[in-house]
Scaffold this active site. Structure first.
Site, PDB file in Angstrom:
ATOM      1  N   HIS A  81       0.824  -1.207   0.000  1.00 23.63           N
ATOM      2  CA  HIS A  81       0.000   0.000   0.000  1.00 23.63           C
ATOM      3  C   HIS A  81       0.860   1.260   0.000  1.00 23.63           C
ATOM      4  O   HIS A  81       1.037   1.911   1.030  1.00 23.63           O
ATOM      5  CB  HIS A  81      -0.954  -0.018   1.207  1.00 23.63           C
ATOM      6  CG  HIS A  81      -2.117  -0.935   1.013  1.00 23.63           C
ATOM      7  ND1 HIS A  81      -2.841  -1.463   2.044  1.00 23.63           N
ATOM      8  CD2 HIS A  81      -2.690  -1.418  -0.123  1.00 23.63           C
ATOM      9  CE1 HIS A  81      -3.806  -2.230   1.564  1.00 23.63           C
ATOM     10  NE2 HIS A  81      -3.731  -2.221   0.253  1.00 23.63           N
ATOM     11  N   HIS A 110      -0.233  -8.856   0.888  1.00 24.60           N
ATOM     12  CA  HIS A 110      -1.290  -9.010   1.904  1.00 24.60           C
ATOM     13  C   HIS A 110      -1.879 -10.408   1.948  1.00 24.60           C
ATOM     14  O   HIS A 110      -2.576 -10.758   2.891  1.00 24.60           O
ATOM     15  CB  HIS A 110      -2.429  -8.023   1.614  1.00 24.60           C
ATOM     16  CG  HIS A 110      -1.949  -6.628   1.428  1.00 24.60           C
ATOM     17  ND1 HIS A 110      -1.729  -6.074   0.197  1.00 24.60           N
ATOM     18  CD2 HIS A 110      -1.622  -5.692   2.330  1.00 24.60           C
ATOM     19  CE1 HIS A 110      -1.278  -4.842   0.352  1.00 24.60           C
ATOM     20  NE2 HIS A 110      -1.201  -4.582   1.626  1.00 24.60           N
ATOM     21  N   HIS A 115     -10.179  -5.154   4.541  1.00 27.76           N
ATOM     22  CA  HIS A 115      -8.739  -5.026   4.259  1.00 27.76           C
ATOM     23  C   HIS A 115      -8.295  -6.294   3.514  1.00 27.76           C
ATOM     24  O   HIS A 115      -8.704  -7.405   3.874  1.00 27.76           O
ATOM     25  CB  HIS A 115      -7.953  -4.848   5.568  1.00 27.76           C
ATOM     26  CG  HIS A 115      -6.505  -4.551   5.327  1.00 27.76           C
ATOM     27  ND1 HIS A 115      -5.594  -5.539   5.021  1.00 27.76           N
ATOM     28  CD2 HIS A 115      -5.819  -3.382   5.298  1.00 27.76           C
ATOM     29  CE1 HIS A 115      -4.405  -4.983   4.837  1.00 27.76           C
ATOM     30  NE2 HIS A 115      -4.520  -3.666   4.998  1.00 27.76           N
ATOM     31  N   GLU A 137      -5.746  -8.114   3.579  1.00 30.69           N
ATOM     32  CA  GLU A 137      -5.174  -9.210   4.388  1.00 30.69           C
ATOM     33  C   GLU A 137      -6.287 -10.001   5.084  1.00 30.69           C
ATOM     34  O   GLU A 137      -6.245 -11.235   5.152  1.00 30.69           O
ATOM     35  CB  GLU A 137      -4.193  -8.657   5.431  1.00 30.69           C
ATOM     36  CG  GLU A 137      -3.532  -9.798   6.192  1.00 30.69           C
ATOM     37  CD  GLU A 137      -2.635  -9.346   7.334  1.00 30.69           C
ATOM     38  OE1 GLU A 137      -2.024  -8.258   7.244  1.00 30.69           O
ATOM     39  OE2 GLU A 137      -2.561 -10.079   8.335  1.00 30.69           O
TER      40      GLU A 137
END
Ligand code: SF4
EC number: 1.17.7.4
Length: 316
Positions: free
Chosen positions: A46, A79, A129, A131
């Site tokens: 990111h 991720h 998110h 992940e």
């Protein structure tokens, strides 16, 4: 006109972690091995600066595997990805390289092990998110319940309260997570936790450095992207540790100089996906306005390195 003196406390460790470093190397080495274009599913890490740099070298960033042609290599971001993604790439007989950080993969393996032992998983993380999406996607639908806050724990309705285990996102606030874990253990005394903390060494070390720095400074800046979980947590940790003005900035252009008027000290750190060149850019911006003395605040020394996958170490 003479410049005002300013002490710039510089956190160490800061910036790139071993997982980010490896993910970027994977894209660079894939471009060397297979030539451009190489497709990357989701931002590899990111950070816009990093992503733009790789795009200039021939990486094409897409959100879904469906957006990749079958005859070009594709890389999965640091991720992690749900199991269905590599399975689909294999079905399409695509060349793919998984840049999932080994510390995220460790959490995936934990989840699978608990599932195999008949436990339902509770994941502490942020909804949406990548992940969290990737980790939850290691197990069949309904096998992982997400909790984001202490309040969520009260309404949790597991299949069997005696057969539960928890895992966490790797980039959470250490202190906030400890509160959620305590709430889980109070409500489900039999819940099984990780052998070793899921929050990774890089997240923990960057938060420790911020905690050491925050009480000494008039203002704190965290270099990082607005979608970077670990960077946002550093801002929160800075505020909680006593620095009322803690802000996320992507680079020097984002600094609100008016808000900094009258300060004599500033703390500077960078999230795990922010390159050092942006730290130097911010220091130079301060030097242009103040008579700066840089004081390192070192709370740990990191020597972690991860190898890139074998396919990239072998000749083409
Ligand atoms: S922040 Fe931690 S888990 Fe995420 S890529 Fe870096 S080392 Fe890996």
């Amino acid at each position: 006109m003479s410049k005002s003196p300013l002490t710039l406390y510089l956190a160490a460790p800061r910036g790139f972690c071993a997982g980010v470093d490896r993910a970027i190397k994977i894209v660079e080495m894939a471009l060397e091995k297979w030539g451009a274009p190489v497709y990357v599913r989701h931002e590899i890490v990111h950070n816009k600066f990093v992503v733009d740099g790789l795009r200039d070298k021939g990486a094409v960033f897409v959100e879904e595997l469906d957006d990749c042609p079958g005859d070009r290599p594709v890389i999965f971001s640091a991720h992690g990805v749900p199991k269905a993604v590599p399975a689909e790439a294999a079905r399409r007989e695509m060349v793919f390289v998984d840049a999932t950080c080994p510390l995220v993969s460790k959490v995936h393996i934990e989840a699978e092990r608990h599932h195999a032992n008949g436990l339902q998983m509770v994941m502490i993380g942020h909804a949406g998110h990548p992940e969290t999406v990737g980790t939850m996607g290691q197990l069949p639908e309904g096998e992982v319940i997400l909790v984001e806050t202490v309040e969520d724990v009260a309404t949790l309705a597991p299949r069997d309260p005696g057969k539960l285990a928890f895992i966490t996102q790797t980039t959470l606030s250490v202190d906030d997570t400890a509160e959620i874990v305590a709430a889980l253990q109070a409500r489900f005394p039999a819940i099984v936790g990780p052998h070793k903390e899921d929050i990774c060494y890089a997240t923990t070390n960057r938060q420790e450095a911020v905690k050491a720095m925050a009480p000494r400074v008039d203002a704190m800046l965290v270099i990082g992207a607005p979608n970077s979980s670990n960077s946002k947590r550093l801002v929160e940790v800075g505020r909680a540790a006593g620095c009322a003005y803690a802000q996320l900035v992507q680079r020097a252009d984002d600094i609100d100089w008016r808000a900094l008027e009258g300060i004599s000290s500033v703390g500077l750190t960078a999230g795990a996906s922010a390159p050092e060149v942006l730290v130097n850019e911010v220091i130079d911006a301060f030097r242009a306005r103040y008579d700066v003395t840089v004081e390192p605040v070192e709370t740990a020394v990191e020597r972690v390195e991860f190898k890139v996958p074998r396919v990239l170490r072998e000749p083409a």
